[in-house]
Structures are given as structure tokens and as C-alpha cells.
Scaffold this motif. Structure first.
Motif, mmCIF file in Angstrom:
data_model
loop_
_atom_site.group_PDB
_atom_site.id
_atom_site.type_symbol
_atom_site.label_atom_id
_atom_site.label_comp_id
_atom_site.label_asym_id
_atom_site.label_seq_id
_atom_site.Cartn_x
_atom_site.Cartn_y
_atom_site.Cartn_z
ATOM 1 N N MET A 1 53.006 -8.469 47.686
ATOM 2 C CA MET A 1 51.934 -9.016 46.891
ATOM 3 C C MET A 1 51.923 -10.539 47.006
ATOM 4 N N GLY A 2 53.063 -11.174 47.128
ATOM 5 C CA GLY A 2 53.070 -12.618 47.217
ATOM 6 C C GLY A 2 53.007 -13.248 45.843
ATOM 7 N N GLU A 3 53.328 -14.528 45.800
ATOM 8 C CA GLU A 3 53.372 -15.212 44.520
ATOM 9 C C GLU A 3 52.065 -15.948 44.312
ATOM 10 N N LYS A 4 51.192 -15.431 43.435
ATOM 11 C CA LYS A 4 49.917 -16.077 43.150
ATOM 12 C C LYS A 4 49.818 -16.256 41.647
ATOM 13 N N ARG A 5 50.093 -17.445 41.186
ATOM 14 C CA ARG A 5 50.006 -17.740 39.757
ATOM 15 C C ARG A 5 48.635 -18.348 39.496
ATOM 16 N N LEU A 6 47.867 -17.705 38.634
ATOM 17 C CA LEU A 6 46.520 -18.166 38.351
ATOM 18 C C LEU A 6 46.375 -18.571 36.890
ATOM 19 N N THR A 7 45.548 -19.581 36.655
ATOM 20 C CA THR A 7 45.223 -19.958 35.290
ATOM 21 C C THR A 7 44.113 -19.033 34.796
ATOM 22 N N GLN A 8 43.896 -19.038 33.498
ATOM 23 C CA GLN A 8 42.780 -18.260 32.940
ATOM 24 C C GLN A 8 41.468 -18.697 33.578
ATOM 25 N N GLN A 9 41.317 -20.001 33.781
ATOM 26 C CA GLN A 9 40.082 -20.532 34.371
ATOM 27 C C GLN A 9 39.880 -19.972 35.779
ATOM 28 N N GLN A 10 40.941 -19.931 36.580
ATOM 29 C CA GLN A 10 40.823 -19.431 37.953
ATOM 30 C C GLN A 10 40.453 -17.944 37.980
ATOM 31 N N ILE A 11 41.054 -17.159 37.094
ATOM 32 C CA ILE A 11 40.725 -15.729 37.052
ATOM 33 C C ILE A 11 39.300 -15.545 36.551
ATOM 34 N N ALA A 12 38.913 -16.316 35.532
ATOM 35 C CA ALA A 12 37.550 -16.233 35.007
ATOM 36 C C ALA A 12 36.541 -16.530 36.109
ATOM 37 N N GLU A 13 36.817 -17.550 36.919
ATOM 38 C CA GLU A 13 35.923 -17.886 38.034
ATOM 39 C C GLU A 13 35.905 -16.768 39.069
ATOM 40 N N LEU A 14 37.065 -16.178 39.335
ATOM 41 C CA LEU A 14 37.163 -15.085 40.302
ATOM 42 C C LEU A 14 36.269 -13.911 39.908
ATOM 43 N N VAL A 15 36.192 -13.630 38.612
ATOM 44 C CA VAL A 15 35.412 -12.472 38.139
ATOM 45 C C VAL A 15 34.059 -12.887 37.555
ATOM 46 N N ASN A 16 33.663 -14.146 37.811
ATOM 47 C CA ASN A 16 32.370 -14.668 37.338
ATOM 48 C C ASN A 16 32.191 -14.495 35.829
ATOM 49 N N MET A 17 33.179 -15.001 35.094
ATOM 50 C CA MET A 17 33.158 -14.859 33.638
ATOM 51 C C MET A 17 33.541 -16.208 33.030
ATOM 52 N N HIS A 18 33.009 -16.529 31.877
ATOM 53 C CA HIS A 18 33.392 -17.753 31.190
ATOM 54 C C HIS A 18 34.843 -17.616 30.731
ATOM 55 N N ARG A 19 35.587 -18.718 30.781
ATOM 56 C CA ARG A 19 37.005 -18.668 30.437
ATOM 57 C C ARG A 19 37.240 -18.138 29.028
ATOM 58 N N SER A 20 36.403 -18.522 28.083
ATOM 59 C CA SER A 20 36.608 -18.052 26.705
ATOM 60 C C SER A 20 36.435 -16.535 26.622
ATOM 61 N N ASN A 21 35.503 -15.981 27.405
ATOM 62 C CA ASN A 21 35.343 -14.522 27.437
ATOM 63 C C ASN A 21 36.555 -13.871 28.089
ATOM 64 N N TYR A 22 37.087 -14.509 29.152
ATOM 65 C CA TYR A 22 38.264 -13.940 29.810
ATOM 66 C C TYR A 22 39.478 -13.977 28.880
ATOM 67 N N SER A 23 39.603 -15.025 28.069
ATOM 68 C CA SER A 23 40.737 -15.078 27.145
ATOM 69 C C SER A 23 40.656 -13.925 26.146
ATOM 70 N N ARG A 24 39.451 -13.464 25.816
ATOM 71 C CA ARG A 24 39.286 -12.298 24.934
ATOM 72 C C ARG A 24 39.752 -11.024 25.650
ATOM 73 N N VAL A 25 39.596 -10.988 26.976
ATOM 74 C CA VAL A 25 40.098 -9.839 27.751
ATOM 75 C C VAL A 25 41.615 -9.790 27.628
ATOM 76 N N GLU A 26 42.271 -10.937 27.828
ATOM 77 C CA GLU A 26 43.737 -10.987 27.725
ATOM 78 C C GLU A 26 44.211 -10.636 26.320
ATOM 79 N N ALA A 27 43.413 -10.989 25.312
ATOM 80 C CA ALA A 27 43.780 -10.690 23.924
ATOM 81 C C ALA A 27 43.514 -9.226 23.572
ATOM 82 N N GLY A 28 42.822 -8.506 24.462
ATOM 83 C CA GLY A 28 42.529 -7.101 24.215
ATOM 84 C C GLY A 28 41.259 -6.872 23.416
ATOM 85 N N ASP A 29 40.462 -7.933 23.230
ATOM 86 C CA ASP A 29 39.219 -7.825 22.461
ATOM 87 C C ASP A 29 38.010 -7.490 23.331
#
Length: 111
Positions: A1-29
Motif C-alpha cells: 500500500m505504501g505510506e500515504k499520509r493525507l490531511t482532511q483537506q487532501q482527502i476532501a479534495e480527492l472526493v470532491n467534498m468540502h473539508r468540514s463535510n469530510y470531518s463529519r464523515v470521520e466523526a461518523g455523522d
């Protein structure tokens, strides 16, 4: 898999989502869409099934210094051909330097 450390912002951009919405995904909301899960899986070179059913066993870092010579050779043999060639070229360079060093030490010592 390799070592790929991503910030919330980078993952949000990857999935075309606003960072605040992605943080709700991580929170389980909030849940990710199947398309978003697929983008994340592809980014990590995994299938959706591998990502969703990830067992958390990330491979340990491999160091060959403390391994036996046979184990070292086996690990090198497992590399991709291009990587293996790079390792062999490095070894060739070190061995050539050593031969020249030994040659000069013997000949300078003989003078």
C-alpha cells in the motif's frame, strides 16, 4: 500500500467534498458516497472491498541491516526488476570503490 499520509483537506479534495463535510464523515455523522469510497480505494491501490474490510494490519517497515545474509538476498529478490537493478548498480559502485581503495592502499604502502 505504501505510506500515504493525507490531511482532511487532501482527502476532501480527492472526493470532491468540502473539508468540514469530510470531518463529519470521520466523526461518523455523515457517510461517503460509493463514488467517493471508490476514489479513496483507487488512490491507495486497493479495491473497495479491501478498503471497507481493511483489517488494519499495515506492514511493518522493513530493515535489512539486522537480517542474515540469506534473508537480505531474499528481500532484494522480491523487489521489482527496476528497483533490483538500482540496488545492484549501487552495490557495483561500492565494490568498485573498495577495489580502487584497496589497490591504492597496497600500491601507496609499497612505495
Amino acid at each position: 500500500m505504501g505510506e500515504k499520509r493525507l490531511t482532511q483537506q487532501q482527502i476532501a479534495e480527492l472526493v470532491n467534498m468540502h473539508r468540514s463535510n469530510y470531518s463529519r464523515v470521520e466523526a461518523g455523522d455523515r457517510d461517503l458516497s460509493l463514488d467517493a469510497v471508490n476514489k479513496i480505494a483507487r488512490y491507495f491501490g486497493m479495491t473497495i472491498d479491501e478498503l471497507v474490510n481493511f483489517d488494519g494490519n499495515i506492514p511493518d517497515e522493513v530493515t535489512i541491516e539486522d537480517k542474515s545474509l540469506m534473508e537480505q538476498v531474499k528481500l532484494i529478490a522480491e523487489l521489482e526488476p527496476e528497483e533490483k537493478n538500482m540496488v545492484f548498480k549501487m552495490i557495483d559502485t561500492f565494490l568498485t570503490k573498495k577495489k580502487f581503495k584497496d589497490f591504492f592502499q597496497k600500491n601507496v604502502a609499497a612505495l
